[in-house]
Write a protein that holds these residues in place. Sequence first.
Motif, mmCIF file in Angstrom:
data_model
loop_
_atom_site.group_PDB
_atom_site.id
_atom_site.type_symbol
_atom_site.label_atom_id
_atom_site.label_comp_id
_atom_site.label_asym_id
_atom_site.label_seq_id
_atom_site.Cartn_x
_atom_site.Cartn_y
_atom_site.Cartn_z
ATOM 1 N N GLU A 1 35.856 43.360 28.212
ATOM 2 C CA GLU A 1 36.497 42.211 28.855
ATOM 3 C C GLU A 1 35.466 41.474 29.704
ATOM 4 O O GLU A 1 34.413 42.025 30.047
ATOM 5 C CB GLU A 1 37.664 42.663 29.737
ATOM 6 C CG GLU A 1 38.826 43.250 28.961
ATOM 7 C CD GLU A 1 39.953 43.700 29.886
ATOM 8 O OE1 GLU A 1 40.960 42.993 29.983
ATOM 9 O OE2 GLU A 1 39.790 44.765 30.509
ATOM 10 N N SER A 2 35.790 40.260 30.068
ATOM 11 C CA SER A 2 34.890 39.458 30.881
ATOM 12 C C SER A 2 34.674 40.106 32.244
ATOM 13 O O SER A 2 35.604 40.641 32.843
ATOM 14 C CB SER A 2 35.460 38.045 31.073
ATOM 15 O OG SER A 2 34.692 37.323 32.013
ATOM 16 N N SER A 3 33.431 40.051 32.697
ATOM 17 C CA SER A 3 33.120 40.587 34.026
ATOM 18 C C SER A 3 33.041 39.472 35.059
ATOM 19 O O SER A 3 32.605 39.699 36.186
ATOM 20 C CB SER A 3 31.800 41.364 33.986
ATOM 21 O OG SER A 3 30.746 40.533 33.544
ATOM 22 N N HIS A 4 33.437 38.258 34.684
ATOM 23 C CA HIS A 4 33.442 37.147 35.619
ATOM 24 C C HIS A 4 34.704 37.188 36.475
ATOM 25 O O HIS A 4 35.769 37.645 36.035
ATOM 26 C CB HIS A 4 33.373 35.809 34.866
ATOM 27 C CG HIS A 4 32.079 35.597 34.143
ATOM 28 N ND1 HIS A 4 31.918 35.879 32.809
ATOM 29 C CD2 HIS A 4 30.878 35.158 34.583
ATOM 30 C CE1 HIS A 4 30.680 35.610 32.437
ATOM 31 N NE2 HIS A 4 30.025 35.170 33.495
ATOM 32 N N GLY B 1 38.776 34.527 42.574
ATOM 33 C CA GLY B 1 39.564 35.688 42.934
ATOM 34 C C GLY B 1 38.742 36.949 42.717
ATOM 35 O O GLY B 1 37.666 37.097 43.275
ATOM 36 N N VAL B 2 39.247 37.842 41.876
ATOM 37 C CA VAL B 2 38.535 39.089 41.602
ATOM 38 C C VAL B 2 38.377 39.259 40.094
ATOM 39 O O VAL B 2 39.007 38.560 39.308
ATOM 40 C CB VAL B 2 39.287 40.307 42.189
ATOM 41 C CG1 VAL B 2 39.376 40.206 43.699
ATOM 42 C CG2 VAL B 2 40.688 40.433 41.581
ATOM 43 N N VAL B 3 37.535 40.197 39.702
ATOM 44 C CA VAL B 3 37.356 40.508 38.283
ATOM 45 C C VAL B 3 38.613 41.215 37.785
ATOM 46 O O VAL B 3 39.051 42.199 38.367
ATOM 47 C CB VAL B 3 36.127 41.406 38.060
ATOM 48 C CG1 VAL B 3 36.017 41.805 36.595
ATOM 49 C CG2 VAL B 3 34.862 40.699 38.519
ATOM 50 N N ILE B 4 39.201 40.693 36.721
ATOM 51 C CA ILE B 4 40.436 41.266 36.183
ATOM 52 C C ILE B 4 40.107 42.114 34.960
ATOM 53 O O ILE B 4 39.539 41.634 33.984
ATOM 54 C CB ILE B 4 41.440 40.158 35.802
ATOM 55 C CG1 ILE B 4 41.963 39.470 37.067
ATOM 56 C CG2 ILE B 4 42.585 40.733 34.980
ATOM 57 C CD1 ILE B 4 42.926 38.344 36.790
ATOM 58 N N ARG B 5 40.485 43.381 35.039
ATOM 59 C CA ARG B 5 40.351 44.285 33.897
ATOM 60 C C ARG B 5 41.711 44.899 33.634
ATOM 61 O O ARG B 5 42.302 45.525 34.518
ATOM 62 C CB ARG B 5 39.324 45.401 34.192
ATOM 63 C CG ARG B 5 37.971 44.916 34.674
ATOM 64 C CD ARG B 5 37.306 43.939 33.732
ATOM 65 N NE ARG B 5 36.854 44.571 32.509
ATOM 66 C CZ ARG B 5 35.606 44.998 32.314
ATOM 67 N NH1 ARG B 5 34.719 44.894 33.290
ATOM 68 N NH2 ARG B 5 35.250 45.525 31.159
ATOM 69 N N THR B 6 42.218 44.703 32.428
ATOM 70 C CA THR B 6 43.531 45.245 32.067
ATOM 71 C C THR B 6 43.449 46.229 30.907
ATOM 72 O O THR B 6 44.461 46.768 30.475
ATOM 73 C CB THR B 6 44.503 44.117 31.690
ATOM 74 O OG1 THR B 6 43.971 43.381 30.572
ATOM 75 C CG2 THR B 6 44.731 43.181 32.866
ATOM 76 N N LYS B 7 42.235 46.452 30.381
ATOM 77 C CA LYS B 7 42.032 47.386 29.268
ATOM 78 C C LYS B 7 40.998 48.422 29.668
ATOM 79 O O LYS B 7 40.072 48.141 30.426
ATOM 80 C CB LYS B 7 41.560 46.653 28.014
ATOM 81 C CG LYS B 7 42.526 45.587 27.506
ATOM 82 C CD LYS B 7 43.804 46.208 26.983
ATOM 83 C CE LYS B 7 44.745 45.150 26.424
ATOM 84 N NZ LYS B 7 46.021 45.746 25.968
ATOM 85 N N TYR B 8 41.150 49.629 29.144
ATOM 86 C CA TYR B 8 40.200 50.692 29.463
ATOM 87 C C TYR B 8 39.019 50.697 28.497
ATOM 88 O O TYR B 8 37.864 50.828 28.917
ATOM 89 C CB TYR B 8 40.894 52.053 29.408
ATOM 90 C CG TYR B 8 39.993 53.206 29.781
ATOM 91 C CD1 TYR B 8 39.706 53.478 31.111
ATOM 92 C CD2 TYR B 8 39.427 54.012 28.798
ATOM 93 C CE1 TYR B 8 38.858 54.525 31.463
ATOM 94 C CE2 TYR B 8 38.588 55.062 29.138
ATOM 95 C CZ TYR B 8 38.306 55.315 30.467
ATOM 96 O OH TYR B 8 37.471 56.348 30.812
ATOM 97 N N SER B 9 39.292 50.551 27.215
ATOM 98 C CA SER B 9 38.248 50.695 26.205
ATOM 99 C C SER B 9 37.720 49.370 25.672
ATOM 100 O O SER B 9 36.561 49.272 25.278
ATOM 101 C CB SER B 9 38.769 51.534 25.023
ATOM 102 O OG SER B 9 39.165 52.812 25.461
ATOM 103 N N GLU B 10 38.555 48.356 25.636
ATOM 104 C CA GLU B 10 38.133 47.085 25.052
ATOM 105 C C GLU B 10 37.251 46.306 26.029
ATOM 106 O O GLU B 10 37.538 46.251 27.226
ATOM 107 C CB GLU B 10 39.357 46.242 24.688
ATOM 108 C CG GLU B 10 40.234 46.862 23.615
ATOM 109 C CD GLU B 10 41.451 45.997 23.305
ATOM 110 O OE1 GLU B 10 41.432 44.803 23.683
ATOM 111 O OE2 GLU B 10 42.404 46.521 22.705
#
Length: 333
Positions: free
Chosen positions: A187-190, A176-185
């Motif tokens: 997260e995985s870039s996979h 799918g796509v890279v999921i980012r749900t946090k601004y500062s923490e």
Amino acid sequence: MMKYTYNIIIKAAAVIVAALMLSSCLEKDPKDYIVDTEAMTSLNGAEQIVTGIYTAYMSSGLYSGNLTLLPDIQADMVHAVQGNSNTYGNIWQWDIRPTTREIEGVYGGLYRVIGRCNFYLDQVDELRATLTDDESITYLDYYTGEVHCARALAYSELIKCFANAYDPATAENELGVVIRTKYSEPESSHRASLYDSYQLVLSDLAKAEEYLGKAAGTQGNLNAAMGTLYTMKGDYAAAKNAYGKTASNNAAVQHILNEDYAAARQALASVANPNGTTAYLLAVVNARQNNRDAVYENLKVAIQRDATLKAKAQNDIEFAKYQAEEAFQAIVK
């Protein structure tokens, strides 16, 4: 010789002083600088961040430009004319690479929206805990609902542009796509699976409905959004349930896919501002029910409203049994 050495020392000292001054300047924050953790300490601050999210959507890489334009250039019936300037020629030829400037603009623009949404969502609970009056909390919940909607839209566009079509049998193993749900923490870039990517969008829409509330008059729009996502997933039963009695072209498409032609007619008859697609879909419904005269009548209306539908009708399998008839050809020529 002495004078020469003296000049060298003076120049070196000047360079050192300048470097020290520059270093001290770089260590200072600009006068208008706001520390991240202090950017959303009031309801007004929350409103400004939401405004920034909408501003990000105004990027020339998104709906004001490439996200809208490039798919049209790639469409089957688009032809280059002699003497063209070759602007977007690589897009028209499908000569696309990850480093293509226009594609980077779409990708980066959507993640910029997501980043601003995440910035808001990281801090909203802390702000909510400081609010004491119901009116302010209501406004904050409304803003939060808008942010979840905005993030859902950005992710749905990323999925549409950069992932394969949804197949329930393979979705958990498809990228799918890279999921980012946090601004500062960190997260995985996979890239997440296609299944998880869709689940995030549906989760954001559900949270948006929760925060905006049914009394705010937004449930219909959210249901339509969820219906569209379920349609993209191929889950037509869930899409039909999500659309409910929503009156829109998309809702009618879903009813057609479920072969509920009465519901499709009702949805199309209730569309607030019918356009060429509305009449075109009515023609499809009548074609499926073998109502030749109604097919021609609605096709005429559709093409009067949108002349580009002529080319679509000529190759649409929905009208295959009519395409050799003179009456049909007279309408689409």
